[in-house]
Design a protein around this motif. Structure first.
Motif, PDB file in Angstrom:
ATOM      1  N   GLU A 259      47.229  41.216  42.986  1.00 23.49           N
ATOM      2  CA  GLU A 259      47.381  40.153  41.558  1.00 23.49           C
ATOM      3  C   GLU A 259      47.976  40.766  40.785  1.00 23.49           C
ATOM      4  O   GLU A 259      49.094  40.584  39.835  1.00 23.49           O
ATOM      5  CB  GLU A 259      46.253  39.539  41.196  1.00 23.49           C
ATOM      6  CG  GLU A 259      46.297  38.811  39.957  1.00 23.49           C
ATOM      7  CD  GLU A 259      46.974  37.556  40.081  1.00 23.49           C
ATOM      8  OE1 GLU A 259      47.081  36.756  38.771  1.00 23.49           O
ATOM      9  OE2 GLU A 259      47.031  37.054  41.088  1.00 23.49           O
ATOM     10  N   ARG A 260      47.641  41.998  40.408  1.00 27.29           N
ATOM     11  CA  ARG A 260      48.097  42.945  39.321  1.00 27.29           C
ATOM     12  C   ARG A 260      49.629  43.369  39.453  1.00 27.29           C
ATOM     13  O   ARG A 260      50.456  43.377  38.497  1.00 27.29           O
ATOM     14  CB  ARG A 260      47.178  44.271  39.069  1.00 27.29           C
ATOM     15  CG  ARG A 260      47.515  45.149  37.911  1.00 27.29           C
ATOM     16  CD  ARG A 260      46.363  46.059  37.449  1.00 27.29           C
ATOM     17  NE  ARG A 260      46.565  46.710  36.124  1.00 27.29           N
ATOM     18  CZ  ARG A 260      46.916  48.024  36.146  1.00 27.29           C
ATOM     19  NH1 ARG A 260      47.453  48.660  37.028  1.00 27.29           N
ATOM     20  NH2 ARG A 260      47.076  48.392  34.736  1.00 27.29           N
ATOM     21  N   ALA A 261      49.764  43.406  40.775  1.00 22.82           N
ATOM     22  CA  ALA A 261      51.388  43.538  41.159  1.00 22.82           C
ATOM     23  C   ALA A 261      52.273  42.670  41.014  1.00 22.82           C
ATOM     24  O   ALA A 261      53.363  42.643  41.302  1.00 22.82           O
ATOM     25  CB  ALA A 261      51.579  44.457  42.471  1.00 22.82           C
TER      26      ALA A 261
ATOM     27  N   MET B 191      43.721  41.031  33.435  1.00 22.82           N
ATOM     28  CA  MET B 191      43.867  42.443  33.402  1.00 22.82           C
ATOM     29  C   MET B 191      44.881  43.190  32.493  1.00 22.82           C
ATOM     30  O   MET B 191      44.328  44.440  32.250  1.00 22.82           O
ATOM     31  CB  MET B 191      44.210  42.597  35.014  1.00 22.82           C
ATOM     32  CG  MET B 191      42.977  42.473  35.976  1.00 22.82           C
ATOM     33  SD  MET B 191      43.337  42.891  37.752  1.00 22.82           S
ATOM     34  CE  MET B 191      44.644  41.503  38.356  1.00 22.82           C
ATOM     35  N   ASP B 192      46.009  42.772  32.377  1.00 20.37           N
ATOM     36  CA  ASP B 192      46.671  42.904  31.468  1.00 20.37           C
ATOM     37  C   ASP B 192      46.051  43.393  30.183  1.00 20.37           C
ATOM     38  O   ASP B 192      46.446  44.205  29.402  1.00 20.37           O
ATOM     39  CB  ASP B 192      47.963  42.460  31.253  1.00 20.37           C
ATOM     40  CG  ASP B 192      48.953  42.458  32.663  1.00 20.37           C
ATOM     41  OD1 ASP B 192      48.800  43.396  33.369  1.00 20.37           O
ATOM     42  OD2 ASP B 192      49.749  41.571  32.800  1.00 20.37           O
TER      43      ASP B 192
ATOM     44  N   HIS C 102      32.975  41.652  35.320  1.00 26.86           N
ATOM     45  CA  HIS C 102      34.297  40.809  35.132  1.00 26.86           C
ATOM     46  C   HIS C 102      34.731  39.997  36.358  1.00 26.86           C
ATOM     47  O   HIS C 102      35.500  38.974  36.243  1.00 26.86           O
ATOM     48  CB  HIS C 102      35.505  41.746  34.895  1.00 26.86           C
ATOM     49  CG  HIS C 102      35.433  42.427  33.539  1.00 26.86           C
ATOM     50  ND1 HIS C 102      35.651  43.979  33.509  1.00 26.86           N
ATOM     51  CD2 HIS C 102      35.229  42.059  32.284  1.00 26.86           C
ATOM     52  CE1 HIS C 102      35.546  44.271  32.264  1.00 26.86           C
ATOM     53  NE2 HIS C 102      35.121  43.283  31.566  1.00 26.86           N
ATOM     54  N   LEU C 103      33.804  39.970  37.508  1.00 23.96           N
ATOM     55  CA  LEU C 103      34.115  39.392  38.666  1.00 23.96           C
ATOM     56  C   LEU C 103      32.979  38.545  38.865  1.00 23.96           C
ATOM     57  O   LEU C 103      31.876  38.842  38.257  1.00 23.96           O
ATOM     58  CB  LEU C 103      34.016  40.502  40.102  1.00 23.96           C
ATOM     59  CG  LEU C 103      35.484  40.984  40.036  1.00 23.96           C
ATOM     60  CD1 LEU C 103      35.862  42.110  38.970  1.00 23.96           C
ATOM     61  CD2 LEU C 103      35.568  42.013  41.494  1.00 23.96           C
ATOM     62  N   HIS C 104      33.203  37.380  39.625  1.00 22.19           N
ATOM     63  CA  HIS C 104      32.027  36.355  40.077  1.00 22.19           C
ATOM     64  C   HIS C 104      31.090  37.260  40.907  1.00 22.19           C
ATOM     65  O   HIS C 104      31.363  38.108  41.544  1.00 22.19           O
ATOM     66  CB  HIS C 104      32.660  35.280  40.853  1.00 22.19           C
ATOM     67  CG  HIS C 104      31.882  34.139  41.166  1.00 22.19           C
ATOM     68  ND1 HIS C 104      30.795  34.186  41.999  1.00 22.19           N
ATOM     69  CD2 HIS C 104      31.771  33.043  40.305  1.00 22.19           C
ATOM     70  CE1 HIS C 104      30.125  32.975  41.770  1.00 22.19           C
ATOM     71  NE2 HIS C 104      30.528  32.348  40.935  1.00 22.19           N
ATOM     72  N   ARG C 105      29.702  36.497  40.745  1.00 22.27           N
ATOM     73  CA  ARG C 105      28.604  37.536  41.506  1.00 22.27           C
ATOM     74  C   ARG C 105      28.877  37.366  42.870  1.00 22.27           C
ATOM     75  O   ARG C 105      28.333  38.324  43.786  1.00 22.27           O
ATOM     76  CB  ARG C 105      27.362  36.753  41.018  1.00 22.27           C
ATOM     77  CG  ARG C 105      26.854  37.072  39.572  1.00 22.27           C
ATOM     78  CD  ARG C 105      25.600  36.427  39.103  1.00 22.27           C
ATOM     79  NE  ARG C 105      24.515  37.051  40.114  1.00 22.27           N
ATOM     80  CZ  ARG C 105      23.903  38.146  39.956  1.00 22.27           C
ATOM     81  NH1 ARG C 105      23.989  38.777  38.845  1.00 22.27           N
ATOM     82  NH2 ARG C 105      22.851  38.601  40.805  1.00 22.27           N
TER      83      ARG C 105
END
Length: 262
Positions: free
Chosen positions: A108-110, A133-134, A147-150
């Motif tokens: 996703e970041r790329a 993320m940016d 920051h992520l879902h459990r």
């Protein structure tokens, strides 16, 4: 067309891609997992004429086995270190969440944003999207498990019912571990030493391959007649081996010199 309008169009929110991209499905957009679960259950049942008590027993055994297998896969994934993500902004996620989650975040970041982000990864997988993320990167922050879902650390995917708080599984595990440590201390130094040897490869994997030297099974001790003879040290072994190798090479060179040319 009448069948499509009567059976499928009314429930388009369940299968149409334009609707499912706004649903938290964690990548499950087909019936493959359901078919796999049915196949596994049929193998456990092995027959369609069971008694009701036998049926429920085998059904629950099948479900418990599948849950145990999924949790084992998650723990195995969390024990591995993703070398490609062993740094910012993913360093705090290693050994905390599934490797699949880190791979999705890297992909996703790329991704390149053409007009707007869309935030689809956040809605479908519970992971920070590219714009999130940016924003964290611009603020000098890194990604953390919160920051992520459990789901990516505990396999819990439901929302809290009626606004209730999530159960703190980490706190529960820490309490269990603290109780185990106290039990080990009460059992004495031997139990502490054994527990340390078991935990060392997981806590400090960089020194897991280093072993203590083996004790001599038949130590000479002090020999009779007040002699100073002892077992040779590693340095003495290496010095003897080097001397033998040098002597062999020297003999070989002398042989080549004395051999007349044919």
């Amino acid at each position: 067309m009448n069948y499509l309008k009567g059976e499928w169009i009314p429930c388009a929110q369940r299968w149409a891609h334009c609707y499912t991209i706004r649903v938290f499905h964690i990548g499950n957009t087909s019936t493959n997992r359901v078919e796999s679960a049915h196949s596994s259950l049929k193998k456990w049942l092995a027959s369609s004429t069971h008694k009701i008590d036998t049926l429920f027993l085998r059904y629950h055994t099948s479900i418990e086995g599948k849950v145990t297998e999924l949790r084992k896969d998650l723990e195995d994934s969390r024990l591995k270190v993703f070398k490609l993500a062993d740094g910012p902004p993913y360093g705090h996620l290693n050994m905390e969440v599934s490797l699949w989650a880190i791979e999705l975040l890297m992909k996703e970041r790329a991704r390149e944003i053409v007009q707007r982000c869309g935030c689809r990864l956040h809605e479908t997988h519970g992971l920070p999207c590219k714009c999130k993320m940016d924003a964290l990167s611009d603020a000098g922050m890194e990604l953390h498990p919160h920051h992520l879902h459990r789901f990516w650390s505990s396999l819990v995917h439901e929302s809290p019912p009626d606004g209730a708080k999530w159960e703190d599984h980490d706190a529960t595990e820490r309490g269990i571990f603290a109780a185990m440590v106290e039990d080990v201390y009460r059992q004495g130094p031997a139990a502490v030493r054994k527990a340390s040897q078991l935990l060392l490869p997981h806590i400090r994997p960089q020194v897991a391959g280093l072993l203590e030297p083996r004790e001599s099974e038949a130590p000479k001790g002090r020999p009779p007649k007040r002699s100073n003879t002892r077992d040779p040290s590693w340095f003495e072994h290496e010095r003897t081996r080097t001397a033998k190798r040098s002597k062999t090479n020297e003999n070989t060179r002398k042989t080549h010199k004395t051999t007349p040319a044919g």
